[in-house]
Design a protein around this motif. Structure first.
Motif, PDB file in Angstrom:
ATOM      1  N   LYS A 405       0.834  -1.211   0.000  1.00 30.25           N
ATOM      2  CA  LYS A 405       0.000   0.000   0.000  1.00 30.25           C
ATOM      3  C   LYS A 405       0.860   1.248   0.000  1.00 30.25           C
ATOM      4  O   LYS A 405       0.524   2.257  -0.627  1.00 30.25           O
ATOM      5  N   LEU A 406       1.995   1.220   0.745  1.00 29.11           N
ATOM      6  CA  LEU A 406       2.877   2.369   0.788  1.00 29.11           C
ATOM      7  C   LEU A 406       3.384   2.718  -0.597  1.00 29.11           C
ATOM      8  O   LEU A 406       3.394   3.887  -1.001  1.00 29.11           O
ATOM      9  N   MET A 407       3.805   1.704  -1.334  1.00 26.91           N
ATOM     10  CA  MET A 407       4.319   1.943  -2.677  1.00 26.91           C
ATOM     11  C   MET A 407       3.245   2.531  -3.582  1.00 26.91           C
ATOM     12  O   MET A 407       3.502   3.447  -4.374  1.00 26.91           O
ATOM     13  N   LYS A 408       2.029   1.999  -3.442  1.00 29.84           N
ATOM     14  CA  LYS A 408       0.930   2.523  -4.245  1.00 29.84           C
ATOM     15  C   LYS A 408       0.626   3.967  -3.870  1.00 29.84           C
ATOM     16  O   LYS A 408       0.328   4.806  -4.725  1.00 29.84           O
ATOM     17  N   SER A 409       0.731   4.273  -2.567  1.00 30.26           N
ATOM     18  CA  SER A 409       0.385   5.621  -2.107  1.00 30.26           C
ATOM     19  C   SER A 409       1.363   6.677  -2.592  1.00 30.26           C
ATOM     20  O   SER A 409       1.019   7.858  -2.684  1.00 30.26           O
ATOM     21  N   ILE A 410       2.559   6.271  -2.884  1.00 30.44           N
ATOM     22  CA  ILE A 410       3.546   7.257  -3.367  1.00 30.44           C
ATOM     23  C   ILE A 410       3.692   7.222  -4.892  1.00 30.44           C
ATOM     24  O   ILE A 410       4.612   7.813  -5.459  1.00 30.44           O
ATOM     25  N   GLY A 411       2.765   6.518  -5.546  1.00 27.47           N
ATOM     26  CA  GLY A 411       2.700   6.613  -7.002  1.00 27.47           C
ATOM     27  C   GLY A 411       3.273   5.467  -7.790  1.00 27.47           C
ATOM     28  O   GLY A 411       3.243   5.480  -9.023  1.00 27.47           O
ATOM     29  N   TYR A 412       3.770   4.445  -7.098  1.00 29.71           N
ATOM     30  CA  TYR A 412       4.307   3.304  -7.843  1.00 29.71           C
ATOM     31  C   TYR A 412       3.176   2.640  -8.632  1.00 29.71           C
ATOM     32  O   TYR A 412       2.123   2.321  -8.098  1.00 29.71           O
ATOM     33  N   GLY A 413       3.382   2.440  -9.918  1.00 32.40           N
ATOM     34  CA  GLY A 413       2.407   1.773 -10.763  1.00 32.40           C
ATOM     35  C   GLY A 413       1.263   2.644 -11.210  1.00 32.40           C
ATOM     36  O   GLY A 413       0.367   2.171 -11.928  1.00 32.40           O
ATOM     37  N   LYS A 414       1.263   3.916 -10.860  1.00 34.07           N
ATOM     38  CA  LYS A 414       0.167   4.821 -11.206  1.00 34.07           C
ATOM     39  C   LYS A 414       0.107   5.037 -12.713  1.00 34.07           C
ATOM     40  O   LYS A 414       1.127   5.224 -13.377  1.00 34.07           O
ATOM     41  N   ASP A 415      -1.101   5.006 -13.246  1.00 33.17           N
ATOM     42  CA  ASP A 415      -1.370   5.236 -14.671  1.00 33.17           C
ATOM     43  C   ASP A 415      -0.823   4.142 -15.585  1.00 33.17           C
ATOM     44  O   ASP A 415      -0.774   4.324 -16.809  1.00 33.17           O
ATOM     45  N   TYR A 416      -0.399   3.009 -14.989  1.00 35.69           N
ATOM     46  CA  TYR A 416       0.026   1.894 -15.845  1.00 35.69           C
ATOM     47  C   TYR A 416      -1.194   1.274 -16.500  1.00 35.69           C
ATOM     48  O   TYR A 416      -2.215   1.019 -15.851  1.00 35.69           O
ATOM     49  N   ARG A 417      -1.121   1.027 -17.788  1.00 33.78           N
ATOM     50  CA  ARG A 417      -2.207   0.374 -18.524  1.00 33.78           C
ATOM     51  C   ARG A 417      -1.797  -1.059 -18.852  1.00 33.78           C
ATOM     52  O   ARG A 417      -0.711  -1.297 -19.406  1.00 33.78           O
ATOM     53  N   TYR A 418      -2.660  -1.984 -18.513  1.00 33.90           N
ATOM     54  CA  TYR A 418      -2.428  -3.403 -18.770  1.00 33.90           C
ATOM     55  C   TYR A 418      -2.644  -3.651 -20.254  1.00 33.90           C
ATOM     56  O   TYR A 418      -3.760  -3.507 -20.770  1.00 33.90           O
ATOM     57  N   ASP A 419      -1.564  -4.032 -20.952  1.00 37.16           N
ATOM     58  CA  ASP A 419      -1.611  -4.099 -22.418  1.00 37.16           C
ATOM     59  C   ASP A 419      -2.674  -5.054 -22.941  1.00 37.16           C
ATOM     60  O   ASP A 419      -3.273  -4.794 -23.990  1.00 37.16           O
ATOM     61  N   HIS A 420      -2.919  -6.136 -22.244  1.00 33.65           N
ATOM     62  CA  HIS A 420      -3.894  -7.110 -22.749  1.00 33.65           C
ATOM     63  C   HIS A 420      -5.308  -6.545 -22.760  1.00 33.65           C
ATOM     64  O   HIS A 420      -6.181  -7.037 -23.489  1.00 33.65           O
ATOM     65  N   ASP A 421      -5.533  -5.495 -21.972  1.00 32.18           N
ATOM     66  CA  ASP A 421      -6.862  -4.876 -21.954  1.00 32.18           C
ATOM     67  C   ASP A 421      -6.995  -3.767 -22.975  1.00 32.18           C
ATOM     68  O   ASP A 421      -8.087  -3.252 -23.203  1.00 32.18           O
ATOM     69  N   ALA A 422      -5.876  -3.368 -23.579  1.00 27.79           N
ATOM     70  CA  ALA A 422      -5.907  -2.282 -24.557  1.00 27.79           C
ATOM     71  C   ALA A 422      -6.329  -2.807 -25.925  1.00 27.79           C
ATOM     72  O   ALA A 422      -6.199  -3.999 -26.231  1.00 27.79           O
ATOM     73  N   GLU A 423      -6.820  -1.913 -26.757  1.00 26.55           N
ATOM     74  CA  GLU A 423      -7.226  -2.295 -28.105  1.00 26.55           C
ATOM     75  C   GLU A 423      -5.999  -2.747 -28.904  1.00 26.55           C
ATOM     76  O   GLU A 423      -4.971  -2.050 -28.930  1.00 26.55           O
ATOM     77  N   GLY A 424      -6.074  -3.906 -29.505  1.00 25.11           N
ATOM     78  CA  GLY A 424      -4.952  -4.440 -30.254  1.00 25.11           C
ATOM     79  C   GLY A 424      -3.901  -5.111 -29.394  1.00 25.11           C
ATOM     80  O   GLY A 424      -2.893  -5.591 -29.900  1.00 25.11           O
ATOM     81  N   GLY A 425      -4.111  -5.122 -28.070  1.00 24.23           N
ATOM     82  CA  GLY A 425      -3.190  -5.802 -27.169  1.00 24.23           C
ATOM     83  C   GLY A 425      -1.941  -5.014 -26.841  1.00 24.23           C
ATOM     84  O   GLY A 425      -1.006  -5.550 -26.237  1.00 24.23           O
ATOM     85  N   VAL A 426      -1.890  -3.711 -27.206  1.00 26.18           N
ATOM     86  CA  VAL A 426      -0.729  -2.882 -26.912  1.00 26.18           C
ATOM     87  C   VAL A 426      -1.207  -1.503 -26.446  1.00 26.18           C
ATOM     88  O   VAL A 426      -1.985  -0.844 -27.140  1.00 26.18           O
ATOM     89  N   ALA A 427      -0.751  -1.084 -25.263  1.00 22.84           N
ATOM     90  CA  ALA A 427      -1.053   0.253 -24.749  1.00 22.84           C
ATOM     91  C   ALA A 427      -0.049   1.224 -25.347  1.00 22.84           C
ATOM     92  O   ALA A 427       1.015   1.486 -24.778  1.00 22.84           O
ATOM     93  N   LEU A 428      -0.378   1.761 -26.507  1.00 19.05           N
ATOM     94  CA  LEU A 428       0.577   2.525 -27.302  1.00 19.05           C
ATOM     95  C   LEU A 428       0.999   3.835 -26.656  1.00 19.05           C
ATOM     96  O   LEU A 428       2.106   4.318 -26.904  1.00 19.05           O
ATOM     97  N   GLU A 429       0.142   4.420 -25.841  1.00 17.82           N
ATOM     98  CA  GLU A 429       0.445   5.752 -25.321  1.00 17.82           C
ATOM     99  C   GLU A 429       1.472   5.771 -24.198  1.00 17.82           C
ATOM    100  O   GLU A 429       1.959   6.827 -23.800  1.00 17.82           O
TER     101      GLU A 429
END
Length: 476
Positions: A405-429
């Protein structure tokens, strides 16, 4: 002089010193007895010793310089050193770096110093000079500078790697080449004709084509060719002695004999070609093998593989080098090559020689024949250069692992997009690089083999990623 297979001279006509000289000469090998006594008698080395060349002119004038003779065995290095001393009217001294240590070197140099003080020069021939260490090589330097000695070093190894720069700066390096088969045949014929030092007068018979076979088997080594001829002559004499029932063919009334194809087969059995494990030839040949694979020339690659195996190269070393070729020069153009290299290596490990060598032969043919790409090799080197240039860059927050939780609270992993959920299987942005670097392109597939498909896909993805990231930045 007394020759093998001929009656000894009448001892009543010779005193003890003459008999001793005759005996000594009879014991010397043919190659030593036939050593050239003038520059005109040397075979090969036309580039260095043809009339009018700089080296020949300096030798004939007696104004010779310290030098290093670099060349394969039997090309005439020792002979040339002897002739240098003869034409310069200097004393000749020889030491071997294999047998001599620093005390021996100092003694020879001291003796040369005494001769120099008396107005006499010394040609000091150092055989296998590359085997001397730096301290031993340095011992010659002041004596070369003062002119106490005319230094002649002989080596079969590249002087640039084996001799220190201080010694090289005081010597001229002359490159000597392996002697051609035709030139060796000339030396062999001269030995057959020479009645004083060679085999002349024994009535030996050998066909010209058989002489050429011996010259070819000598493999560029005049000394080896003369040794083979001497052995063949002895076998021919023994065969006649056996037929006449006497130990001396001439006294038994028979001719000294013919060097037959059967005799040649015995003499040339199990001969090996020149190959120096770990030396200059070794690295030249593995370079030739690698470059033949890279050039998609399976026939040349197979030849160099056979040459190295014939010379005694460790097949496991060759398997390891070919695995390197599969990674460096073929790469993703044909990923099967790497697995085939591992399989061939494993096959040789299981079967041994000679059966396992066929697996290596199949591998080298495949490596040379298949599509080539060094794109992965080049990409990895480029990535390593950026690691050095950019130093220790921080991992972007969206790519960091956030198991607490500490790591999450300080921004670790924030705004990461899981590629398999993105259109075409790649989070291009989202980028995969540190912020200070921006997007980089290391891997540039070639339009060959399987990389052709990879190139089409990556070109499309890279263009889409650039557009998506630009759009995201504009939206901000």
């Amino acid at each position: 002089m007394a020759r093998p297979g001929t009656p000894r001279p009448d001892s009543s006509l010779l005193d003890d010193s003459d008999l001793l000289a005759v005996d000594r000469d009879a014991l010397r090998p043919l190659a030593e007895r036939m050593r050239p006594r003038t520059l005109d008698e040397m075979v090969g080395q036309r580039r260095l010793l043809a009339p009018g060349t700089a080296l020949r002119t300096s030798i004939e004038s007696g104004h010779v310089h310290s030098m290093v003779l670099w060349g394969p065995p039997g090309c005439g290095k020792t002979t040339l050193a002897l002739l240098l001393a003869k034409y310069a009217d200097a004393d000749f001294r020889a030491i071997s770096a294999v047998l001599s240590g620093l005390p021996d070197v100092r003694q020879v140099l001291a003796e040369a110093g005494h001769r120099f003080a008396e107005g006499r020069r010394t040609v000091l021939f150092v055989d296998e000079v590359h085997r001397f260490n730096k301290a031993q090589q340095d011992a010659f330097l002041p004596h070369i500078e003062r002119g106490t000695i005319l230094f002649v070093g002989a080596t079969t190894e590249n002087p640039s790697f084996e001799l220190n720069s201080a010694l090289l700066s005081r010597c001229r390096v002359h490159v000597m080449e392996a002697v051609s088969g035709d030139d060796i045949a000339v030396a062999l014929q001269r030995a057959l004709d020479d009645e004083t030092h060679g085999l002349g007068g024994r009535g030996l018979r050998i066909a010209p084509e058989q002489l050429q076979v011996i010259a070819s088997a000598a493999d560029g080594d005049v000394r080896r060719g003369l040794t083979l001829l001497e052995i063949a002559a002895e076998l021919a004499g023994e065969s006649v002695a056996g037929e006449t029932g006497t130990g001396d063919a001439e006294e038994g009334g028979g001719s000294p004999g013919t060097i037959t194809d059967d005799i040649l087969a015995q003499v040339l059995a199990d001969r090996t070609r020149r190959f120096d494990k770990g030396g200059e030839q070794f690295y030249d040949q593995i370079s030739a093998l690698h470059k033949s694979v890279r050039s998609s020339n399976p026939d040349a690659a197979l030849y160099w593989l056979a040459r190295m195996l014939d010379g005694g190269c460790d097949p496991i070393y060759l398997a390891r080098r070919m695995t390197r070729m599969a990674v460096e020069d073929i790469g993703l153009a044909d990923p099967r090559a790497l697995q085939m290299a591992i399989d061939a290596w494993d096959t040789y490990d299981r079967l041994g020689s000679p059966e396992g060598e066929l697996a290596l032969a199949q591998l080298v043919i495949y490596l040379a024949s298949t599509a080539k790409s060094n794109a992965a090799y080049t990409a990895f080197k480029a990535a390593k250069r950026d690691v050095v240039e950019y130093g220790t860059q921080e991992v972007p927050l969206h790519l960091r692992n956030a198991p607490t939780k500490l790591m999450k609270s300080i921004g670790y992993g924030k705004d990461y997009r899981y590629d398999h959920d993105a259109e075409g299987g790649v989070a291009l942005e989202q980028t995969g690089f540190p912020d200070a670097m921006g997007e980089r392109v290391y891997y540039r597939p070639v339009e060959r083999g399987m990389e052709l498909k990879l190139k089409e896909k990556l070109d499309r993805l890279r263009a889409d990623r650039t557009r998506a990231q630009r759009k995201l930045k504009d939206g901000e």
